[in-house]
Scaffold this motif. Structure first.
Motif, PDB file in Angstrom:
ATOM      1  N   LYS A   7      -4.649  -1.053  -4.899  1.00 42.81           N
ATOM      2  CA  LYS A   7      -3.887  -0.003  -4.245  1.00 42.81           C
ATOM      3  C   LYS A   7      -4.781   0.791  -3.295  1.00 42.81           C
ATOM      4  CE  LYS A   7      -2.299   2.214  -7.778  1.00 42.81           C
ATOM      5  NZ  LYS A   7      -1.541   3.247  -8.505  1.00 42.81           N
ATOM      6  N   ASP A  35       2.716  -0.002  -0.523  1.00 42.29           N
ATOM      7  CA  ASP A  35       2.126   0.262  -1.836  1.00 42.29           C
ATOM      8  C   ASP A  35       0.864   1.108  -1.690  1.00 42.29           C
ATOM      9  OD1 ASP A  35       1.479   0.239  -4.506  1.00 42.29           O
ATOM     10  OD2 ASP A  35       0.494  -1.711  -4.423  1.00 42.29           O
ATOM     11  N   SER A  84      -7.312   4.460  -6.931  1.00 44.77           N
ATOM     12  CA  SER A  84      -7.281   3.235  -6.142  1.00 44.77           C
ATOM     13  C   SER A  84      -8.679   2.745  -5.834  1.00 44.77           C
ATOM     14  CB  SER A  84      -6.528   3.480  -4.835  1.00 44.77           C
ATOM     15  OG  SER A  84      -7.263   4.382  -4.026  1.00 44.77           O
TER      16      SER A  84
END
Length: 331
Positions: A7, A35, A84
């Protein structure tokens, strides 16, 4: 076994973000890459920025508020909050082109040796396009060469591996080195990692007349020369002192704070120092690098011109600066 999903986090620091904040947020939410998480930190805005932010109900947005602090501290907080592998930047008055995040993420996956990638940017003023662009160096060697004196990235265009930020310690929060927070961080990263720019206009960078980098307000220029001298010293430490590197940096930028005159170095010595740094950086370039050579010519010309400029009477220098700005479209 499938690779785990990677991500991206987009971080947006906000301080008195009107009137362009909504456009910037919208440009993130309409990316072709869907995303990602979007961390927005309101750094004690005194205008109605919060009202504009709360008009967006997108579930990808994580909104935080805080009392006003430095940009570096705000960015580090956003990085710490992220979940992420990649961190992408956006400023409150800039615009992402729709495919920016998708192209940068694909680039980073295809080039695991690269720690950070930026993009080229079109320059807009208010809501109007200009004929000017930021077309910085593309290759790692050329970027390291530009870093000797200048920042070869548009801050709001970058995507960077979070693991790299963890390794180097993120943005420097020492106020004596701010601004420019970005040039300082890129310089530290460049000493251990490869950097790149995607040669596509994937951002619109909005010029603001009150920006320190445009007005030349100290401590911006003083800190630029300080960071520049450290970059020079990284390559020249076996042959020259940090003070000599500071003199070369001040010469290049025409900055007089740390020395009586920008010509404290002899012309011969300044050129010798610069060319040694070029040789160090260009080591292992396997073929003729046109981009690299163009930057060498530009920087060498700047160094030589500073010696000529030092002989011009002081009362003529503001006129020459005004004429130069008009030629460059800044007047």
């Amino acid at each position: 076994m499938k690779d785990r999903e990677i991500k991206t986090t987009v971080i947006l620091p906000v301080y008195n973000g009107l009137p362009y904040l909504k456009s910037s947020i919208q440009s993130v939410l309409t990316q072709s890459l869907s995303d990602f998480e979007f961390i927005i930190i309101n750094d004690g805005s005194k205008d109605s920025s919060e009202i504009d932010i709360k008009q967006f109900s997108d579930l990808r947005i994580r909104y935080f508020t805080q009392t006003n602090c430095s940009l570096a501290t705000t960015l580090n907080r956003a990085i710490a909050l992220s979940n992420s592998d990649y961190i992408a930047r956006i400023d409150q008055d800039d615009i992402m082109m729709p495919t920016r995040l998708d192209k940068q993420l694909k680039y980073m996956k295809q080039h695991p040796e690269v720690a950070m990638v930026g993009t080229w940017s079109k320059i807009i003023k208010d809501n109007h396009p200009t004929l000017r662009n930021h077309t910085h160096a593309i290759s790692d060697k050329a970027i390291k060469l530009e870093l000797l004196f200048d920042n070869p990235f548009v801050h709001s265009s970058i995507m960077i591996r979070k693991s790299v930020l963890d390794m180097v310690g993120g943005y420097c929060e020492d106020k004596s080195r701010q601004p420019p927070e970005d040039y300082e961080l890129w310089s530290r990263i460049s000493r251990n990692y490869k950097l790149s720019n995607i040669p596509e206009y994937l951002m619109e960078y909005r010029e603001v007349d009150t920006s320190m980098s445009r007005t030349g307000v100290n401590p911006f220029l003083e800190n630029v020369t300080k960071i520049s001298s450290e970059n020079l010293y990284y390559w020249l430490k076996d042959s020259y002192s940090l003070q000599e590197c500071l003199q070369l940096s001040c010469l290049y930028h025409g900055f007089r704070s740390q020395q009586k005159s920008p010509s404290a170095l002899s012309k011969r010595k300044a050129i010798k120092m610069y060319l040694l740094a070029v040789d160090k950086i260009s080591e292992n370039i396997k073929e003729n690098n046109t981009e690299f050579n163009i930057i060498v010519d530009k920087q060498l010309k700047q160094i030589k011109s500073r010696f000529l400029y030092s002989y011009i009477p002081s009362f003529l220098k503001p006129l020459l600066k005004s004429l130069r700005n008009k030629v460059l479209g800044k007047g």
